[in-house]
Design an enzyme around this catalytic site. Structure first.
Site, PDB file in Angstrom:
ATOM      1  N   ASP A  73      12.460 -11.732  34.356  1.00 19.31           N
ATOM      2  CA  ASP A  73      12.897 -12.329  35.636  1.00 19.31           C
ATOM      3  C   ASP A  73      13.594 -13.524  35.685  1.00 19.31           C
ATOM      4  O   ASP A  73      13.870 -14.180  34.797  1.00 19.31           O
ATOM      5  CB  ASP A  73      11.306 -12.718  36.035  1.00 19.31           C
ATOM      6  CG  ASP A  73      10.840 -13.865  35.358  1.00 19.31           C
ATOM      7  OD1 ASP A  73      10.861 -13.847  33.943  1.00 19.31           O
ATOM      8  OD2 ASP A  73      10.033 -14.664  35.746  1.00 19.31           O
ATOM      9  N   GLU A 139       7.997 -15.538  33.583  1.00 12.68           N
ATOM     10  CA  GLU A 139       8.442 -16.995  32.829  1.00 12.68           C
ATOM     11  C   GLU A 139       8.560 -18.163  33.834  1.00 12.68           C
ATOM     12  O   GLU A 139       8.475 -19.035  33.896  1.00 12.68           O
ATOM     13  CB  GLU A 139       9.373 -16.691  31.899  1.00 12.68           C
ATOM     14  CG  GLU A 139       9.607 -18.004  30.749  1.00 12.68           C
ATOM     15  CD  GLU A 139      10.681 -19.058  31.241  1.00 12.68           C
ATOM     16  OE1 GLU A 139      10.563 -19.909  30.574  1.00 12.68           O
ATOM     17  OE2 GLU A 139      11.303 -18.766  32.158  1.00 12.68           O
TER      18      GLU A 139
END
Length: 382
Positions: A73, A139
């Site tokens: 991500d 994250e």
């Protein structure tokens, strides 16, 4: 004139950057990585947890485990019109810079990890120990259902993790000039101080929480929490938000809210910081409450097999001596370290992470690939 062919690492990095995986989306990045790893003998275990894609992959059956960890991500782009190049259309410019969201943080690292492992397993098919990957799409967001959750599953099954390289962009000027061998803990809090609302012309009929809290906040800000140590700077306390008032100029507010954060070393504990904060607030006679939020405990990897193996690889590939550091914010390394794992963060130069026009020197990813490969050789080659 035909453009020069891209290296395997740059080809994969561009493929990953072209996927708009704004947290917590993955947009097929993990499937692409998994297919490549499966082709060189990894057992792949997807872990879909809530709205988050994760996977665990491992090759080998016994011996020490070297894990590569990271996230697919990326943070939001900000205003698209501010970008010189579309953020999800990877481009290498005339100066050799690779542009795109995630180039530095951290799709470039992911590509380097995969290609390094492909090379290593081809060159050393019967390597010692085991190689693993722990990859998440959570994250840059809340980080509740990503690495933290996967680590808990690994803990429950008794999975060993001896060494872990997290691909966070650790470098400052040149690839490998800095590696992170630990991180400070992060303890946040929302303080509410209660007073008595009233009219500014009649202060004797009210209790102004701003006036009441100001001396206590000043003392908290001035407090010397610890001296740090050889690996960590002293613990810091910072107020990030302060809110009080109704918006009217003639009303004494009834409450004040202060949002604060400790970045703390291994010289302090959560309980100790909480107790000392409470003592200061009580000393000032405040009516208060705090909603505490622990983001992560401090961790440290001291010189040993992993740090030595990484430093030796950086020296071999670049000729440079690396500098271990514990500065900066938190990372998923804090979750992995709870398994007793030696953790090091090693990745590209971090000068443009989270910025508009994120970019890195494209050739740095090939250097990073060589460093990861040499680390594998140092730790697992027969």
């Amino acid at each position: 004139m035909t453009a020069p062919a891209l290296s395997p690492t740059l080809e994969l990095a561009c493929e990953l950057i072209n996927r708009p995986s704004v947290t917590p989306l993955d947009e097929g990045c993990q499937q692409l990585m998994s297919q490549r790893l499966a082709a060189c003998g990894f057992a792949i275990e997807p872990m879909h947890i809530e709205d988050v894609e994760n996977f665990w992959a491992i090759r080998g059956n016994e011996g020490p485990v070297l894990c590569f960890a990271g996230h697919t991500d990326v943070v939001p782009t900000g205003p698209l019109q501010a970008w010189q190049n579309p953020p999800f259309s990877a481009r290498i410019d005339e100066q050799g810079m690779l542009h795109g969201r995630g180039a530095a943080d951290m799709k470039g690292s992911l590509a380097a990890m995969v290609v390094a492992v492909e090379r290593f397993t081809a060159d050393h098919p019967d390597h010692k120990g085991q190689i693993a990957f722990l990859i998440t799409s959570d994250e840059e967001g809340p980080a509740h259902h990503g690495t933290k959750a996967v680590v808990e599953r690994l803990r429950e099954r008794g999975q060993r993790l001896d060494w872990c390289i997290v691909g966070e962009p650790s470098s400052t000027s040149l690839v490998g000039d800095v590696v992170k061998n630990g991180r400070r803990g992060s303890l946040g809090g929302t303080l509410t101080v209660r007073g008595q609302q009233g009219h500014v012309a009649y202060p004797h009929l009210a209790k102004n929480p701003i006036h009441l809290a100001a001396p206590a906040l000043a003392e908290l800000a001035a407090e010397h929490w610890d001296d740090g140590n050889a690996f960590f700077p002293p613990t810091s306390f910072q107020i990030s938000n302060l809110n009080a008032g109704t918006g009217a100029t003639n009303v004494i507010p009834g409450t004040l809210e202060a949002v604060f954060n400790f970045r703390f070393s291994t010289e302090s504990t959560v309980e100790g910081l909480q107790q000392r904060t409470a003592a200061i607030l009580d000393k000032h006679g405040l009516d208060w409450s705090i909603d505490w939020a622990l983001s992560g405990l401090p961790f440290l990897t001291e010189p040993g097999d992993l740090l030595d193996g990484v430093a030796k690889a950086i020296r071999s590939v670049t000729g440079r001596e690396t500098t271990p550091s514990t500065s900066g914010g938190t990372s998923d390394g804090r979750f992995i370290a709870t398994l007793g794992t030696q953790v090091v963060e090693l990745g590209p130069v971090n000068a443009t992470i989270h910025q508009v026009d994120e970019h890195i020197l494209a050739s740095d990813l090939d250097v990073l690939t060589d460093i990861y490969y040499q680390t594998l050789v140092n730790l697992l080659a027969c």
